[in-house]
Write a protein that holds these residues in place. Structure first.
Motif, PDB file in Angstrom:
ATOM      1  N   PRO A  62      13.029   5.189   8.709  1.00  0.00           N
ATOM      2  CA  PRO A  62      13.007   4.860  10.139  1.00  0.00           C
ATOM      3  C   PRO A  62      11.736   4.134  10.574  1.00  0.00           C
ATOM      4  O   PRO A  62      11.784   3.302  11.490  1.00  0.00           O
ATOM      5  N   ILE A  63      10.638   4.398   9.886  1.00  0.00           N
ATOM      6  CA  ILE A  63       9.385   3.725  10.307  1.00  0.00           C
ATOM      7  C   ILE A  63       9.445   2.248   9.949  1.00  0.00           C
ATOM      8  O   ILE A  63       9.082   1.378  10.738  1.00  0.00           O
ATOM      9  N   LEU A  64       9.936   1.962   8.731  1.00  0.00           N
ATOM     10  CA  LEU A  64      10.038   0.554   8.321  1.00  0.00           C
ATOM     11  C   LEU A  64      10.951  -0.210   9.275  1.00  0.00           C
ATOM     12  O   LEU A  64      10.659  -1.343   9.665  1.00  0.00           O
ATOM     13  N   ALA A  65      12.046   0.449   9.665  1.00  0.00           N
ATOM     14  CA  ALA A  65      12.985  -0.216  10.570  1.00  0.00           C
ATOM     15  C   ALA A  65      12.285  -0.518  11.893  1.00  0.00           C
ATOM     16  O   ALA A  65      12.390  -1.629  12.431  1.00  0.00           O
ATOM     17  N   ALA A  66      11.531   0.458  12.412  1.00  0.00           N
ATOM     18  CA  ALA A  66      10.854   0.250  13.698  1.00  0.00           C
ATOM     19  C   ALA A  66       9.741  -0.792  13.578  1.00  0.00           C
ATOM     20  O   ALA A  66       9.457  -1.527  14.521  1.00  0.00           O
ATOM     21  N   LEU A  67       9.115  -0.848  12.404  1.00  0.00           N
ATOM     22  CA  LEU A  67       8.040  -1.827  12.206  1.00  0.00           C
ATOM     23  C   LEU A  67       8.587  -3.221  11.941  1.00  0.00           C
ATOM     24  O   LEU A  67       7.889  -4.218  12.084  1.00  0.00           O
ATOM     25  N   ASP A  68       9.861  -3.245  11.488  1.00  0.00           N
ATOM     26  CA  ASP A  68      10.508  -4.506  11.116  1.00  0.00           C
ATOM     27  C   ASP A  68       9.726  -5.216  10.005  1.00  0.00           C
ATOM     28  O   ASP A  68       9.387  -6.393  10.106  1.00  0.00           O
ATOM     29  N   VAL A  69       9.410  -4.461   8.969  1.00  0.00           N
ATOM     30  CA  VAL A  69       8.690  -5.062   7.833  1.00  0.00           C
ATOM     31  C   VAL A  69       9.441  -4.805   6.525  1.00  0.00           C
ATOM     32  O   VAL A  69       8.858  -4.368   5.539  1.00  0.00           O
ATOM     33  N   GLY A  70      10.735  -5.027   6.562  1.00  0.00           N
ATOM     34  CA  GLY A  70      11.486  -4.957   5.309  1.00  0.00           C
ATOM     35  C   GLY A  70      12.208  -3.640   5.120  1.00  0.00           C
ATOM     36  O   GLY A  70      12.099  -2.709   5.924  1.00  0.00           O
ATOM     37  N   THR A  71      12.929  -3.587   4.020  1.00  0.00           N
ATOM     38  CA  THR A  71      13.802  -2.450   3.742  1.00  0.00           C
ATOM     39  C   THR A  71      13.096  -1.440   2.846  1.00  0.00           C
ATOM     40  O   THR A  71      12.035  -1.722   2.283  1.00  0.00           O
ATOM     41  N   VAL A  72      13.761  -0.306   2.691  1.00  0.00           N
ATOM     42  CA  VAL A  72      13.212   0.721   1.800  1.00  0.00           C
ATOM     43  C   VAL A  72      13.149   0.185   0.369  1.00  0.00           C
ATOM     44  O   VAL A  72      12.200   0.475  -0.369  1.00  0.00           O
ATOM     45  N   GLU A  73      14.140  -0.631   0.003  1.00  0.00           N
ATOM     46  CA  GLU A  73      14.156  -1.180  -1.358  1.00  0.00           C
ATOM     47  C   GLU A  73      12.915  -2.043  -1.593  1.00  0.00           C
ATOM     48  O   GLU A  73      12.253  -1.947  -2.624  1.00  0.00           O
ATOM     49  N   GLU A  74      12.606  -2.875  -0.582  1.00  0.00           N
ATOM     50  CA  GLU A  74      11.417  -3.729  -0.726  1.00  0.00           C
ATOM     51  C   GLU A  74      10.150  -2.870  -0.800  1.00  0.00           C
ATOM     52  O   GLU A  74       9.240  -3.135  -1.576  1.00  0.00           O
TER      53      GLU A  74
END
Ligand SMILES: Cc1ncc(COP(=O)(O)O)c(C=O)c1O
Length: 648
Positions: free
Chosen positions: A583-595
């Motif tokens: 959820p943090i990556l999504a909110a930061l908009d800095v890529g996916t969990v895979e990346e």
């Protein structure tokens, strides 16, 4: 006397402007004068040791001059220390100490008792036993069967937990060897509750006996033969005598079973002391298995079950599982009730048994929130009625009340107990297990209820030797003034949880110019975690640089202007933090969990603000440190960005 915690709170601490200086001065002088009287009345017929004429000599005056001068130097140097007392300090898990603990420490320090044994601390060893009992009751232990003591801190307390867990784990193996030597036909209860003959059990079964059953077996063994024989036989088959190297060879020889090395399961959020401990105990860092956490940084019970299942298939014994109550970085409280349910399922379905420890070094004192003044438990709804409904959840209350079912629990008074260092605590649910680490001498003590007075020689069953009785006096006096329920520590910690929520929501909603704070879920206790990003498209590396820059501007120990507010930071890494990161990556908009996984070495820099200041919940006067913090954060963001552009 009626107790109004909201009115008592201003009397608990010296205060950010030392507002209670007169009170503290009066109490310090009281303690000192009382000590002076004690000395003067001790064998007055002995006469004086230092005469007035001695005080007029040149050498005396020079010594006093040096003392005074150097003290001035020390006092000046201490001004560069950390202002823990200030609402501006939101760094590590430390705030100012209660006046009660400072005075208790000072008063006892003048006597310098050593709590290794009552012989050198007749008063403070009793206080230590008493406070351990209070902490045990707070977490729900039965005072009739539990035991505990103070340590120098959480690391040593955790060490003792695993030290004892390991002894209990291999106890049935030692008992089987001893029973064989002595020709004793003993029986033991298996995790499935079936009863089996000890001499017929394979090695896998012997290392999967419940703690309670192992200790019953141990007691039965002592009752079946002369103590000297049992002691000798147990000693001959114990891991602590042989050491891992020899023991492993012997087991392979006796049982013809190349059992896998036993593992210790810990939450990914586990404090780094656990790695030190498995290394020190010879268990090995390779045997420390980290378990993933969920979005709230709590140990994932489903992942625990899967891991236990897999380990059972591979016949890998589990020495212990460590769940955390108040994680170091996030103050997350694992769902211990669910972890216990998984252990119960593993017992039933897999025939697997292991020691369950709760590392409540940080969060343990929060259990005080769950107690009413009349000694009854408070429900979630009752607690929420005093926190404007903001905290805690019913699940949180269930997790806290489950502490009483953990085999051992560690709680640090020098963290959320607001007492001076050093003060940790180790609590054991079944006091019999302490005999397995006792050295005086090992294994020779018969399995019997400790006679009164036995508890007062702590040194025989703890890791440390000499230890400050002053620490016990500090904790004891603090518990007197702030009871371990809704009137004292419960109220204090409740206030910090409300303050943390105020800060959390301010960060989530504040305008920080081109910046935005992405907050982690509301904390389970009082550590607010967040990551700042800039509005322009960005990368994970740039976010990390920005947050490192903010941290530099909001922390001590580096060149540059003094920070307006003090915070700390950590780094979440893959794969164990994957559950929290999505959820943090999504909110930061800095890529996916895979990346993020592909970029695992970098991790994500997360900023942390620890709210141990009870005033933040509702500042009545002076600066509101929530507003002040957010404004200072905005300035630190701008500064960090300009520094970065400048570097770029
Ligand atoms: C959860 C937890 N366990 C153990 C410890 C170790 O405690 P100490 O520093 O007192 O040894 C800490 C310290 O921060 C902690 O947060």
């Amino acid at each position: 006397m009626p107790y109004h915690p909201e009115e008592a709170l201003p009397a608990w601490f010296l205060g950010p402007r030392a507002e209670n200086a007169e009170l503290v001065e009066r109490l310090v002088i009281e303690a000192l004068r009382d000590h002076v009287f004690w000395r003067r009345n001790y064998h007055p017929e002995d006469g004086v040791g230092i005469r007035e004429v001695d005080k007029r000599r040149e050498g005396y005056e020079a010594a006093v001059a040096t003392l005074t001068q150097e003290l001035m130097g020390l006092l000046a140097a201490l001004k560069r220390d950390i202002p823990f007392f200030s609402g501006r300090y939101k760094g590590h898990m430390v705030f100012e100490q209660t006046i009660a603990s400072q005075i208790g420490y000072f008063a006892a320090m003048l006597y310098n008792p050593n709590n290794v044994a009552a012989e050198v601390s007749p008063v403070t060893t009793r206080l230590e036993v008493e406070v351990a009992g209070q902490l045990g009751r707070m977490i729900g232990y039965d005072p009739g069967t539990a035991w505990g003591h103070l340590t120098s801190g959480g690391t040593v307390a955790n060490f003792e937990a695993l030290w004892i867990a390991r002894q209990v784990h291999y106890l049935p193996v030692a008992a089987a060897g001893a029973a064989r030597d002595l020709g004793l036909p003993l029986e033991v209860a298996l995790p499935t509750r079936a009863v089996a003959r000890l001499d017929e059990l394979p090695l896998w079964a012997l290392v999967n006996i419940d703690n309670g059953a192992a200790l019953d077996l141990w007691q039965a063994l002592w009752a079946s033969a002369p103590h000297a024989d049992v002691g000798r036989a147990l000693e001959a088959h114990s891991l602590s005598s042989a050491g891992y190297q020899d023991y492993t060879m012997r087991l392979a020889h006796t049982y013809g079973d190349p059992l896998q090395a036993a593992v210790v399961l810990v939450a990914a959020t586990a404090h780094y002391s656990w790695e030190k401990i498995v290394r020190a105990l010879g268990i090995g860092a390779n045997q420390l298995v980290y378990l993933p956490v969920d979005a709230s940084c709590r140990l994932d019970p489903a992942a625990l079950w899967e891991r236990l299942h897999m380990l059972a298939l591979r016949r890998t014994p589990v020495l212990a599982c460590v769940s955390v109550c108040g994680t170091t970085e996030e103050s997350a409280v694992d769902r211990l009730d669910e972890v216990l349910a998984v252990r119960e399922r593993a017992r039933r379905e897999l025939g697997v048994a292991f020691h369950l420890h709760s590392d409540a070094c940080y969060g343990g004192y929060a259990a005080a929130v769950t107690w009413r003044a009349d000694g009854a438990r408070r429900t979630g709804a009752e607690i929420r009625a005093t926190t404007d409904g903001v905290w805690p959840s019913d699940e949180w209350v269930r997790a806290m009340t489950a502490l009483g079912d953990a085999d051992s629990v560690t709680i640090d008074p020098h963290k959320l107990g607001y007492v001076p260092y050093p003060a940790g605590a180790f609590l054991l649910r079944d006091r019999r297990a302490r005999e397995l680490v006792a050295v005086d001498p090992p294994y020779l003590a018969p399995a019997r209820a400790a006679p009164p007075g036995d508890d007062l020689f702590l040194g025989r069953s703890i890791f440390e030797g000499s230890k400050p009785g002053a620490a016990a006096a500090a904790v004891w006096l603090s518990h007197k003034v702030l009871p371990l329920d809704e009137r004292g520590y419960g109220y204090l910690i409740e206030r910090t949880a409300i303050g943390a929520r105020r800060l959390h929501s301010a960060l989530a909603t504040s305008e920080l110019g081109p910046f935005r704070a992405v907050v982690l879920p509301e904390p389970d206790i009082n550590i607010v975690c967040f990551v700042v990003r800039h509005a322009a498209p960005t990368t994970l590396a740039a976010v990390n640089d920005l947050n490192e820059g903010i941290y530099r501007r909001m922390s001590l120990g580096h060149d540059g202007p003094a920070p307006e507010y003090i915070i700390t930071r950590t780094r979440f890494r893959t794969p164990m933090y994957d559950g929290a990161i999505e959820p943090i990556l999504a909110a930061l908009d800095v890529g996916t969990v895979e990346e993020w996984r592909g970029n695992g070495r970098e991790g994500l820099v997360v900023l942390r603000a620890t709210v141990m200041d009870p005033v933040l919940a509702a500042p009545a006067s002076g600066v509101d440190h929530v507003a002040g913090f957010v404004a200072a954060l905005g300035r630190a963001c701008a500064g960090a960005l300009s520094e970065e552009s400048h570097l770029g």
